[in-house]
Design a protein around this motif. Structure first.
Motif, PDB file in Angstrom:
ATOM      1  N   SER A 406      53.732  42.543  20.850  1.00 51.80           N
ATOM      2  CA  SER A 406      53.581  41.429  19.827  1.00 51.80           C
ATOM      3  C   SER A 406      55.011  40.697  19.823  1.00 51.80           C
ATOM      4  N   ASP A 407      56.099  41.255  20.276  1.00 48.63           N
ATOM      5  CA  ASP A 407      57.342  40.405  20.575  1.00 48.63           C
ATOM      6  C   ASP A 407      57.512  39.949  21.995  1.00 48.63           C
ATOM      7  N   ALA A 408      56.510  39.619  22.692  1.00 50.16           N
ATOM      8  CA  ALA A 408      56.829  39.522  24.162  1.00 50.16           C
ATOM      9  C   ALA A 408      57.317  37.868  24.176  1.00 50.16           C
ATOM     10  N   SER A 409      58.148  37.683  25.038  1.00 45.59           N
ATOM     11  CA  SER A 409      58.946  36.127  25.161  1.00 45.59           C
ATOM     12  C   SER A 409      57.798  35.256  25.640  1.00 45.59           C
ATOM     13  N   PRO A 410      58.154  34.008  25.284  1.00 46.71           N
ATOM     14  CA  PRO A 410      57.168  33.009  25.962  1.00 46.71           C
ATOM     15  C   PRO A 410      57.077  33.050  27.359  1.00 46.71           C
ATOM     16  N   VAL A 411      58.256  33.316  28.045  1.00 48.49           N
ATOM     17  CA  VAL A 411      58.389  33.433  29.316  1.00 48.49           C
ATOM     18  C   VAL A 411      57.100  34.490  29.703  1.00 48.49           C
ATOM     19  N   MET A 412      57.134  35.503  29.312  1.00 46.99           N
ATOM     20  CA  MET A 412      56.085  36.617  29.471  1.00 46.99           C
ATOM     21  C   MET A 412      54.522  36.340  29.272  1.00 46.99           C
ATOM     22  N   LEU A 413      54.562  35.841  28.174  1.00 47.30           N
ATOM     23  CA  LEU A 413      53.277  35.121  27.729  1.00 47.30           C
ATOM     24  C   LEU A 413      52.759  34.155  28.635  1.00 47.30           C
ATOM     25  N   LYS A 414      53.681  33.084  29.192  1.00 50.46           N
ATOM     26  CA  LYS A 414      53.198  32.238  30.306  1.00 50.46           C
ATOM     27  C   LYS A 414      53.022  32.874  31.568  1.00 50.46           C
ATOM     28  N   ARG A 415      53.840  34.009  31.898  1.00 53.43           N
ATOM     29  CA  ARG A 415      53.469  34.647  33.141  1.00 53.43           C
ATOM     30  C   ARG A 415      52.061  35.466  33.104  1.00 53.43           C
ATOM     31  N   GLU A 416      51.662  35.953  32.165  1.00 51.43           N
ATOM     32  CA  GLU A 416      50.319  36.546  31.701  1.00 51.43           C
ATOM     33  C   GLU A 416      49.255  35.722  32.192  1.00 51.43           C
ATOM     34  N   VAL A 417      49.178  34.126  31.971  1.00 51.09           N
ATOM     35  CA  VAL A 417      48.396  33.375  32.251  1.00 51.09           C
ATOM     36  C   VAL A 417      48.197  33.394  33.713  1.00 51.09           C
ATOM     37  N   SER A 418      49.517  33.248  34.388  1.00 51.08           N
ATOM     38  CA  SER A 418      49.515  32.970  36.077  1.00 51.08           C
ATOM     39  C   SER A 418      48.981  34.513  36.590  1.00 51.08           C
ATOM     40  N   TYR A 419      49.172  35.494  35.660  1.00 55.73           N
ATOM     41  CA  TYR A 419      48.562  36.905  36.288  1.00 55.73           C
ATOM     42  C   TYR A 419      46.970  36.808  36.136  1.00 55.73           C
ATOM     43  N   ALA A 420      46.604  36.372  35.135  1.00 51.46           N
ATOM     44  CA  ALA A 420      45.266  36.188  34.828  1.00 51.46           C
ATOM     45  C   ALA A 420      44.656  35.540  36.052  1.00 51.46           C
ATOM     46  N   HIS A 421      45.222  34.242  36.548  1.00 56.08           N
ATOM     47  CA  HIS A 421      44.549  33.645  37.519  1.00 56.08           C
ATOM     48  C   HIS A 421      44.818  34.172  38.855  1.00 56.08           C
ATOM     49  N   SER A 422      45.669  35.020  38.965  1.00 54.31           N
ATOM     50  CA  SER A 422      45.813  36.005  40.337  1.00 54.31           C
ATOM     51  C   SER A 422      45.105  37.095  40.209  1.00 54.31           C
ATOM     52  N   TRP A 423      44.904  37.499  39.180  1.00 53.60           N
ATOM     53  CA  TRP A 423      44.052  38.519  38.983  1.00 53.60           C
ATOM     54  C   TRP A 423      42.508  38.342  39.544  1.00 53.60           C
ATOM     55  N   PHE A 424      42.117  37.048  38.897  1.00 52.41           N
ATOM     56  CA  PHE A 424      40.879  36.360  39.470  1.00 52.41           C
ATOM     57  C   PHE A 424      40.753  36.379  40.714  1.00 52.41           C
ATOM     58  N   ASP A 425      41.729  35.828  41.589  1.00 57.15           N
ATOM     59  CA  ASP A 425      41.833  35.678  42.876  1.00 57.15           C
ATOM     60  C   ASP A 425      41.638  37.139  43.666  1.00 57.15           C
ATOM     61  N   ASN A 426      42.305  38.045  43.070  1.00 55.77           N
ATOM     62  CA  ASN A 426      42.390  39.385  43.820  1.00 55.77           C
ATOM     63  C   ASN A 426      40.978  39.999  43.637  1.00 55.77           C
ATOM     64  N   ILE A 427      40.620  39.971  42.340  1.00 56.15           N
ATOM     65  CA  ILE A 427      39.188  40.802  41.992  1.00 56.15           C
ATOM     66  C   ILE A 427      37.887  40.094  42.790  1.00 56.15           C
ATOM     67  N   ILE A 428      37.913  38.919  42.928  1.00 56.65           N
ATOM     68  CA  ILE A 428      37.121  38.395  43.882  1.00 56.65           C
ATOM     69  C   ILE A 428      37.086  38.661  45.160  1.00 56.65           C
ATOM     70  N   ALA A 429      38.281  38.663  45.622  1.00 57.87           N
ATOM     71  CA  ALA A 429      38.499  39.163  47.015  1.00 57.87           C
ATOM     72  C   ALA A 429      38.131  40.588  47.362  1.00 57.87           C
ATOM     73  N   ASP A 430      38.692  41.308  46.347  1.00 54.24           N
ATOM     74  CA  ASP A 430      38.325  42.791  46.413  1.00 54.24           C
ATOM     75  C   ASP A 430      36.958  43.129  46.332  1.00 54.24           C
ATOM     76  N   SER A 431      36.228  42.384  45.526  1.00 51.54           N
ATOM     77  CA  SER A 431      34.736  42.784  45.403  1.00 51.54           C
ATOM     78  C   SER A 431      33.848  42.235  46.438  1.00 51.54           C
ATOM     79  N   TRP A 432      34.057  40.947  46.729  1.00 49.99           N
ATOM     80  CA  TRP A 432      33.158  40.260  47.614  1.00 49.99           C
ATOM     81  C   TRP A 432      33.634  39.747  49.144  1.00 49.99           C
ATOM     82  N   LYS A 433      34.919  40.016  49.198  1.00 48.20           N
ATOM     83  CA  LYS A 433      35.561  39.576  50.528  1.00 48.20           C
ATOM     84  C   LYS A 433      35.896  40.445  51.570  1.00 48.20           C
TER      85      LYS A 433
END
Ligand SMILES: Cc1cc2nc3c(=O)[nH]c(=O)nc-3n(C[C@H](O)[C@H](O)[C@H](O)COP(=O)(O)OP(=O)(O)OC[C@H]3O[C@@H](n4cnc5c(N)ncnc54)[C@H](O)[C@@H]3O)c2cc1C
Lengths: 433, 251
Positions: A406-433
């Motif tokens: 709950s005390d994650a810094s703004p930098v970390m919260l921002k990174r989590e958004v970019s991890y969400a997007h990169s997770w999306f790229d990888n889960i799609i490739a890992d499942s369907w490609k």
């Protein structure tokens, strides 16, 4: 002195056989299954597609067929971004051509029945497919009518947007045309359901959308039969930081079950909602109905009295129909949530178990992972993550899910958004490609 | 054929039991029979059933030891160790199939130096390395499992990330790399003992990591820290940007 005769020898053997599943032998499926053994996979979502791909990776000799109802898969994950126009529908749409490159047969057809005795799968198109093992990953279906007034016909004007595609676009259109000062009512479902943090992420992103599109007087009301929800502390913190939560100007209002949040009835024409203690009027109404395993699971006799599929959680083989495995949203998987990541991870466990079974071997010890990101606003993301194991005593998947600090810094919260997007790229490739 | 195999297995168990103490017996039974019948517990049952029981003292002892061992083993070993594939495949949802990431902020693990993998996982596990999810995901793995995953990813083929780079930035980056980094991150960052693969790694990830080194939220040895500080002191974020573009441009 203890002498070994055939009788007590047999006793020992029986005792040994009984403990054998937990005796430390390396049950590594080294040998390949007999060439041409058939696995039919029902459903080409993250569960089904991943299972097919990892079956082929483990044993290229297998004959793997995926039967999927739609020409293209449209991802629910990250579809809340599409609702607010921050992502295209195209980016959520996945074809099956890459899956075919693994030597997997993909058939576009709807499975209408599974015969676990004759070991065949029948389709709407009138075809029958024989299998040695069948893996079913049909996702969820809705309990239409559980909320009076909300049935499949009503969903044509009142979106659930809990299966992505036209439903996502319908909600998007309604949100875009809602005037400032309007009210969106989200009717949240009871547990268990697909994507536990999803309704709350949706509320957050709607608030973000209104805030950044000059509709700051708009409100989002979540009517909930539950008193708790996934990542609640983090959502409330985000709403407090960004959307005035806890003040009279709050853009988001959450009505828990204890405060009458359970909805009994809606009027799809008047857009009125009858909750337990109060009535509400919406400008945009989003009903996420109570859920059950995809309907093929019911037709195939794979569900329990609650509508979900009980399985041996070590292999995902159905406890009701031998030789049929159920993964993803449809199955009961201990404490694992119903997520795309969970479906993908379960698919790998079941692929290994099926390969072992076809080679006449014991399944190995599984390990599962889930990580679910939620995006609550601009550069503001957080997650829940866990490694899961199979508890041999409880015969259940266990694990301790932990959320972002709950005390994650703004930098970390921002990174989590970019991890969400990169997770999306990888889960799609890992499942369907 | 089977008889020979069985006989040999039994002889090995007995001799090993003689050599080792009582406590090693269970382990020995497991190991020896796992070697002889690597795939199948039924091999064990077949062995028991076909055994020429009780004819000689040697066989009798061997048989008792075996059964006792099995019963004890049944109680003392909860489950087989999870295979490296099983462990590593579960990471692929975020890190890509066989550790080849296609998401720009998540690093490729394929081809990683196994020791570096271990130090990273231990760093996350202990909460010493800045992270969002990894602190939570590293914790549940045992040291043996981490080693096994490291060995698995080390064996996979590294695939350089497909990304756009700025040639001018990459050029400055090359200079900075040669001044500060090449000694340890050899061959333009494509190798280096105990180090991650930098050349062809995702730039978003590299940038975040270098930021963490610079801010001290990812601890490192004095030498590495002084090198990062040298880059930052002289060039600020431009220096980090430049290095990132240099590594990102490597195919
Ligand atoms: C708004 C929202 C956000 C989400 N966000 C995330 C997220 O960030 N991260 C995450 O991990 N998960 C997320 N999820 C959850 C995720 O979408 C599901 O958990 C996941 O799709 C489950 O995969 P599955 O394979 O079990 O089922 P599905 O994805 O539903 O796939 C089932 C497939 O089977 C097919 N099918 C069904 N019946 C038949 C039949 N009889 N014959 C042939 N084909 C059939 C369907 O057409 C479908 O393609 C989100 C969900 C929603 C609604």
């Amino acid at each position: 002195m203890f002498t070994v005769n055939r009788r007590n020898f047999l006793k020992f053997t029986v005792a040994t056989a009984a403990v054998a599943p937990v005796v430390g032998m390396p049950f590594i499926a080294r040998g390949a299954a007999a060439a041409g053994q058939k696995v039919v996979v029902v459903g080409g979502g993250p569960g089904g597609a991943t299972a097919a791909k990892y079956l082929k990776m483990a044993d290229p000799n297998l004959d793997v067929t995926v039967i999927e109802a739609s020409e293209k898969y449209v991802s629910c994950f990250l579809s809340n971004e599409a609702v607010i126009g921050e992502r295209t529908m195209d980016s959520l749409t996945i074809g099956f051509d890459d899956l075919k490159k693994h030597g997997i047969t993909v058939v576009i057809d709807t499975v209408t029945g599974i015969d676990p005795v004759g070991k065949t799968v029948a389709t709407k198109g009138g075809k029958t497919y024989a299998y040695d093992r069948c893996i079913v990953s049909p996702g969820v279906d809705f309990k239409w009518g559980a909320i009076e007034g909300y049935d499949e016909a009503a969903s044509e004007t009142i979106p659930h947007a809990w299966k992505a595609g036209p439903q996502t676009l319908l909600l998007k259109k309604q949100i875009e045309s809602m005037k400032d000062g309007g009210t969106v009512v989200i009717v949240a479902p009871p547990n268990p359901f697909r994507c536990p943090p999803g309704p709350y992420e949706r509320a957050s992103l709607l608030a973000h959308y209104f805030k950044t599109h000059g509709k700051t007087k708009s409100k989002i009301i979540i009517l909930d039969p539950k008193d708790d929800f996934a990542k609640k502390g983090l959502f409330i913190q985000a709403w407090t930081r960004m959307y005035g939560y806890g003040t009279p100007e709050s853009m988001i209002k959450w009505v828990p079950g204890a405060e009458g949040g359970k909805v009994d009835k809606i009027d799809p024409k008047a857009l009125t909602i009858q909750a337990q203690t109060e009535d509400f009027k919406a400008d945009v109404l989003n009903v996420i109905p109570p859920q059950k395993a995809g309907s093929i699971a019911t037709a195939a006799g794979l569900v329990n009295d609650k509508g979900w599929c009980p399985v041996n959680q070590k292999t995902f083989e159905s406890t009701l129909q031998a030789g049929v495995y159920v993964i993803g949203d449809a199955c009961v998987a201990g404490v694992m949530p119903k997520s795309a990541y969970a479906a993908n991870s379960q698919a790998k466990v079941t692929a290994a178990a099926v390969v072992a079974a076809l080679a006449g071997k014991e399944p190995g010890t599984p390990s599962y992972v889930n990580t679910c990101y939620s995006i609550a606003g601009h550069d503001y993301g957080f997650s829940v993550a866990a490694v899961y194991r199979f508890d041999e005593e409880k015969k259940e998947i266990v694990g301790k899910a932990e959320v972002t600090a709950s005390d994650a810094s703004p930098v970390m919260l921002k990174r989590e958004v970019s991890y969400a997007h990169s997770w999306f790229d990888n889960i799609i490739a890992d499942s369907w490609k | 054929m089977l008889r020979t195999l069985l006989g040999r297995a039994l002889a090995r168990v007995i001799s090993a039991c003689r050599e080792k103490g009582v406590f090693a017996i269970v382990q020995t039974v497991r190991e020896r029979f796992c070697e002889s019948f690597p795939n199948d517990r039924w091999g064990m049952v077949v062995f028991l059933l076909t055994q020429d029981r009780g004819k000689t003292m040697r066989n009798k002892i061997g048989f008792l030891v075996l059964l006792g061992g099995l019963v004890v083993a049944g109680n003392s070993f909860a489950a087989d160790p999870t295979t490296p594939e099983m462990l590593a495949n579960a990471c692929a949802g975020c890190h890509g199939t066989n550790g080849v990431s296609v998401g720009p902020s998540i690093p490729t693990l394929a081809g990683i130096d196994a020791d570096y993998f271990t130090s990273a996982m231990q760093g996350y596990k202990k909460g010493e390395w800045a992270s969002t999810v990894m602190v939570r995901l590293a914790k549940p793995y045992s040291d043996d499992e981490i080693t096994a995953m490291g060995a698995f990813f080390a064996k996979q083929k590294f695939v350089p990330a497909n990304q756009k780079t700025d040639p001018a930035k990459a050029k400055l980056g090359e200079t900075l790399h040669n001044q500060q980094c090449e000694k340890c991150h050899e061959n333009g960052g494509s190798s280096g003992e105990g180090a991650g693969i930098l050349a062809g790694q995702w730039m978003l990830y590299l940038h975040a990591t270098l930021d963490d080194y610079a801010s001290g939220t990812r601890p490192t040895d004095k030498k590495m820290k002084s090198k990062v500080d040298a880059v930052v002191n002289e060039h600020k974020d431009t220096g980090i940007e430049a290095l990132v573009h240099f590594y990102g441009s490597k195919k």
